[in-house]
Write an enzyme that holds these catalytic residues in place. Structure first.
Site, short mmCIF file in Angstrom:
data_model
loop_
_atom_site.label_atom_id
_atom_site.label_comp_id
_atom_site.label_asym_id
_atom_site.label_seq_id
_atom_site.Cartn_x
_atom_site.Cartn_y
_atom_site.Cartn_z
N ASN A 55 -0.50 0.74 9.82
CA ASN A 55 -0.72 1.62 10.97
C ASN A 55 -2.20 1.83 11.28
O ASN A 55 -2.55 2.60 12.15
CB ASN A 55 0.02 2.95 10.79
N GLU A 104 -4.63 -4.14 -17.07
CA GLU A 104 -4.06 -3.02 -17.83
C GLU A 104 -3.28 -2.06 -16.94
O GLU A 104 -2.32 -1.44 -17.41
CB GLU A 104 -5.18 -2.28 -18.57
#
Lengths: 629, 629
Positions: free
Chosen positions: A191, A370
């Site tokens: 948007n 991670e």
């Protein structure tokens, strides 16, 4: 607000896209009504994606709304969690919440209809609201479907465009492609307006498409307000052998000219009068019901658990706790068919690869990512697995936001951080976990364990597998003597009195590697004629308050706490909090890592940090020489 | 190891690529010797990149080795920090360290030649060793050169291929392109072998190239052992108007057949006998000197600092501390020309955009990329700027690993986390910083501030600008009364006694929003005839131990600590640690957020969490009714 007459439902069949467009308008109206009633929320971010969610929910999502825990259900993840009014409007259409409930309890105290969705609601899998997490979590859910269950469920994710600036999203798309997650469809609501202003890439769908393609996923570019185009894209996505990203160009606030595609409206509800105008422009209230598309059930015969046979270690043998972790993980994997492991390309050092050697089909390496490692664990826990994720403790800090959100998600994940403290040695500070206890203790509802030897590691890793919430185990790089017989028992909240007498003058409290330096110090003190009690505080959170009280009572309050961690937020703080909580008076000598460590041998660095036996002896003398409080 | 005869230096000019190839061999030999002498380290990861570094250092890097702090110097960042033997071998060739020093002190206790490089060495800008951080840091350094100084220095980064799996690398490349950092050249050592085994993409340079191109950077693909090709690529990179990523295909351990392109050799030094063999294969020891290529100095006339004119707030006015932060930042920007601000697309909510409005040229929005936000601040601090980086406190957890490493880097960065605690209100748990005090306290050498009103915020933000290390300020979303006159003074390590008498029976200790609930509680207690002292602990680390001691002494040890944070690692732990450290006996009632918050109004949530005045009064009664320790 509630006085609008219901617009008559048009005579459409549920197959009719016209119905879907009407449903989208209903979502818009409800999102506006809900946020205006609450006085806060994100209507514009909801309106841009209303058509996307209407098509998805009405024509693609297979979900038994009465049985949210059904294993056959698709998963719908609202990665742009601030669009909660849209999600809740969908839930209303699905019949699981009334209009009245939403209008009176959205964002209210004690309500499950929180500002950003959480699994307090049974139809929500993971908490979102920290951007860039829903998609990574979804990758974990899709991994299970594709690689563990061969299940027909699909995983649908609605993302915002702003969150594509988060690196975690690219970790996720990378792994989605790597693991061929064809069951994953990502819809991006482009948007072009973020919280502060235009997004970096605006409506440049081609730029997003190039990135998605480069990361190995299929992309489709559509007008996000064309229900036919959305429908076709979602259908096409389901037919592919790769994850698909649907890039949908939308307009923020679409449907109300008062704020459509206009800056300055992020996270702002309409004032009641303006809301009235918007609702009229959107065609008024509706009360359409979402057609139920039930999932295809596939009977699954779950493999039964088998008895756990833990590894056994001879007392006195030098074995690193990370080795015991790997051994135990492998053994648990044999006993518990739902145990799975996520690695971040360090399994040969955490020793999680001992599990991979025996159970490769339940071992997922996300490479050096991670955040995705923890997110995958969260997603796997959504599907009821028992996920362990392991890397160096220092690098778990990379995933702190995901760990924090795992607690909000009420996910059951087990994290293991190896290479704790200065004990790491020559590699230096970058590799040393010196903040991890503080990080993990502060996570809501967490459990923090820190074993000193191979036997206790083994028992605690087994306990972890059976623990709920975010459970952390801290492991040490180097090898130290086994202290406990295999028959010893351990518990969350427990501790071990390793050495005591009827006339202890000081108590030495350690965990992990410092248990060994405490034992050494106790021997030195004994040689001087001073009896010292030694406690292994292997359970850092919860901590064994009773044993701490006893130790203080026995030693006239003379306690030495020794931890291979920075002084803040770790074992020392935990001990002081427990003493305070139980009203126990003590004077604690707190030995911790107070200077920035460099390289050196583990023993040298432990000594340089003031954690070695001689420093513990000196601290004991300070207590013995000083005035007892 | 040191007995190898020196190979005669070939009669090459420094322009000769043959010389560079020899220099690379010297780097290889030295990397092997260094790691073997230390008994640990990463020779194979050094050897793969030796040709890249030799060409770069000998023919492109402009650096005055005798003046590492010279503003004109190029910057060389070893993002793959484990290749420290290669970097140190370069430093030896540059004449800033002797062979003897490296052979006897690499990775030894007390040595600056640590396992992973840190700025203890003056030629190192930032500490590396946590993968995926060197490049993001370098983006900050390049931002300064390109957008603040128009300086001719270049920023060169050597990355590993494994670290391209970190999302932070893509945040960095995205921002490098967005900010047109043509002064940035990234060299990726694609040696295809990670720590555990093959990397995700192996030698698929095309796959990397697609990603780099999609993220807006120029890419060049070369054979990383062809010095001519490397030279041409680095030259081409310097001529472009965009950041360049040189993708260099290399072989791990290149130059020694004993481990070249072989798995299982990550982070393993050669045994002495094998090292001898390798050195012979590499042509023996050399003692080549790096030709010095001095930087182009451009005289810069630094703008002088001007007196700071802080905003003034009338006592009693309701003003949010985040507003005061923004106001002050703007005012400081006018006074301090080196003050710069990094935003993560939330400047309109943190109010950092008050600075942007006046000083747009010193304001960098990295969009929703908190890791890059902190990394940019680190890079800017390398160039001597005074960087502030602000986002919601909750989202700073996203950058925890970068903050931890900032401390290892001895970077001077100022972090501001707004939207602290349950006070956030209806948005719910995902937006609430409830772990940030624990995170920031545990960072080595950090300073943690948490003001309660606009005046103290303003003063503390000014103090931050003058503080070294990692400095954190926690700010509140909502508006609360101004408590202090503009003339009040504040200091790091200070506190304010807001209310006291000669016969206080209990002390109420708060910070931030809880100062206000403590004041309210004190009034309620007074109404009951109980005198309560109130302390504003605006400096959480360091904390004002003296005032705590006095408070305990005055109240017979009756202290209530109230914090809008989880119970672990925050203000309560800080108070207990300070009391213990000073040998002060007290019984502390610790009010903190012990349950998972949902949505609600700020006041409702503060009450639900047990932090409101009535709970503080109740806690005071518990202390007054109970046995004083």
């Amino acid at each position: 607000m509630t006085s609008h007459p219901l617009t008559p439902t048009p005579h459409t069949s549920t197959d009719d896209l016209g119905f879907v467009a009407e449903l989208a308008q209903q979502f818009r109206v409800d999102a506006i009504r809900m946020s205006t009633a609450a006085g806060s929320g994100h209507p514009t971010s909801s309106l841009s994606a209303a058509d996307l969610v209407a098509v998805l929910a009405a024509r693609h999502l297979r979900y038994d709304w009465g049985e949210p825990s059904s294993a056959g259900n698709d998963h719908l993840i609202l990665s742009k969690g601030h669009a909660s009014p849209l999600l809740y409007a969908l839930f209303k259409a699905a019949g699981v919440v009334t209009d009245h409930q939403l209008m009176t309890s959205y964002r209210r105290l004690g309500s499950p209809w929180e500002g950003h969705p959480t699994p307090v609601l049974p139809w929500v899998d993971v908490a979102t609201g920290s951007l860039g997490q829903g998609l990574p979590d979804a990758v974990g859910i899709a991994l299970a479907g594709r690689h563990l269950e061969d299940a027909p469920y699909r995983v649908w994710v609605l993302c915002g465009d702003s969150e594509l600036a988060e690196g975690s999203m690219w970790e996720a798309l990378d792994k989605a492609a790597y693991y061929s997650l064809s069951n994953l469809t990502v819809v991006v609501d482009v948007n072009r307006l973020g919280m502060r202003g235009p997004t970096e890439l605006g409506w440049d769908l081609r730029a997003y498409a190039r990135r998605v393609a480069a990361f190995g996923c299929r992309h489709l570019e559509i007008d996000g307000h064309d229900v036919g185009a959305i429908d076709a894209a979602l259908q096409e996505a389901a037919d592919l052998d790769r994850p698909t990203v649907v890039l949908a160009q939308t307009r923020k606030g679409h449907g109300f000219s008062g704020f459509e595609d206009t800056g300055g409206w992020h996270g702002k509800p309409l004032a009641p009068e303006l809301a009235e105008r918007a609702i009229i422009e959107l065609g008024g209230n509706r009360d359409l019901a979402l057609p139920q598309r039930l999932p295809v059930h596939r009977p699954v015969t779950a493999k039964p658990d088998r008895p756990v046979v833990l590894p056994r270690y001879p007392v006195g043998a030098n074995i690193a706790t990370r080795i015991a972790f790997g051994d135990t993980l492998a053994a648990l994997g044999t006993a518990l068919p739902r145990l799975v492991v996520v690695d971040a390309e360090v399994g040969n050092s955490t020793h999680a690869d001992a599990f991979a050697a025996i159970h490769p089909e339940r071992y997922f390496d996300v490479f050096t990512a991670e955040q995705q490692m923890v997110a995958a664990a969260i997603g796997l826990s959504v599907r009821g697995y028992i996920p362990f994720a392991a890397t160096f403790g220092a690098f778990l800090t990379r995933a702190h936001d995901f760990i924090r959100m795992a607690a909000v998600s009420r996910a059951n994940i087990r994290l293991v951080g190896t290479h704790a403290g200065v004990e790491v040695g020559p590699d230096g500070a970058s590799q040393m976990a010196l903040e991890d206890l503080a990080m993990m203790r502060a996570v809501h509802g967490s459990t923090v364990l820190y074993p000193s030897d191979a036997t206790s590691t083994s028992h605690l890793v087994e306990l972890m597998a059976r623990c709920d919430g975010v459970v952390y185990l801290r492991a040490t790089r180097g090898a130290y003597p086994v202290l406990y017989e295999a028959t010893e028992t351990f518990e969350v909240g427990g501790s071990k009195l390793l050495r005591s007498s009827t006339h202890d003058e000081v108590a030495l409290l350690g965990a992990g590697v410092t248990v060994h330096t405490c034992l050494e110090a106790a021997q030195l003190l004994t040689d001087e004629g001073i009896c010292a009690r030694v406690v292994d505080l292997y359970s850092v959170k919860p901590i064994d308050s009773h044993t701490l009280q006893e130790a203080a009572k026995a030693t006239r309050g003379r306690l030495v706490v020794v931890e291979d961690h920075h002084p803040e937020g770790g074992l020392g703080d935990a001990v002081l909090a427990a003493l305070n909580h139980t009203g126990t008076t003590a004077h604690v000598e707190h030995l911790a890592v107070r200077t920035r460590p460099g390289s050196g041998s583990p023993a040298e660095l432990i000594d340089a940090a003031g954690l070695s036996a001689r420093h513990i002896v000196a601290a004991s003398h300070r207590l013995l020489d000083g005035a007892v409080p």
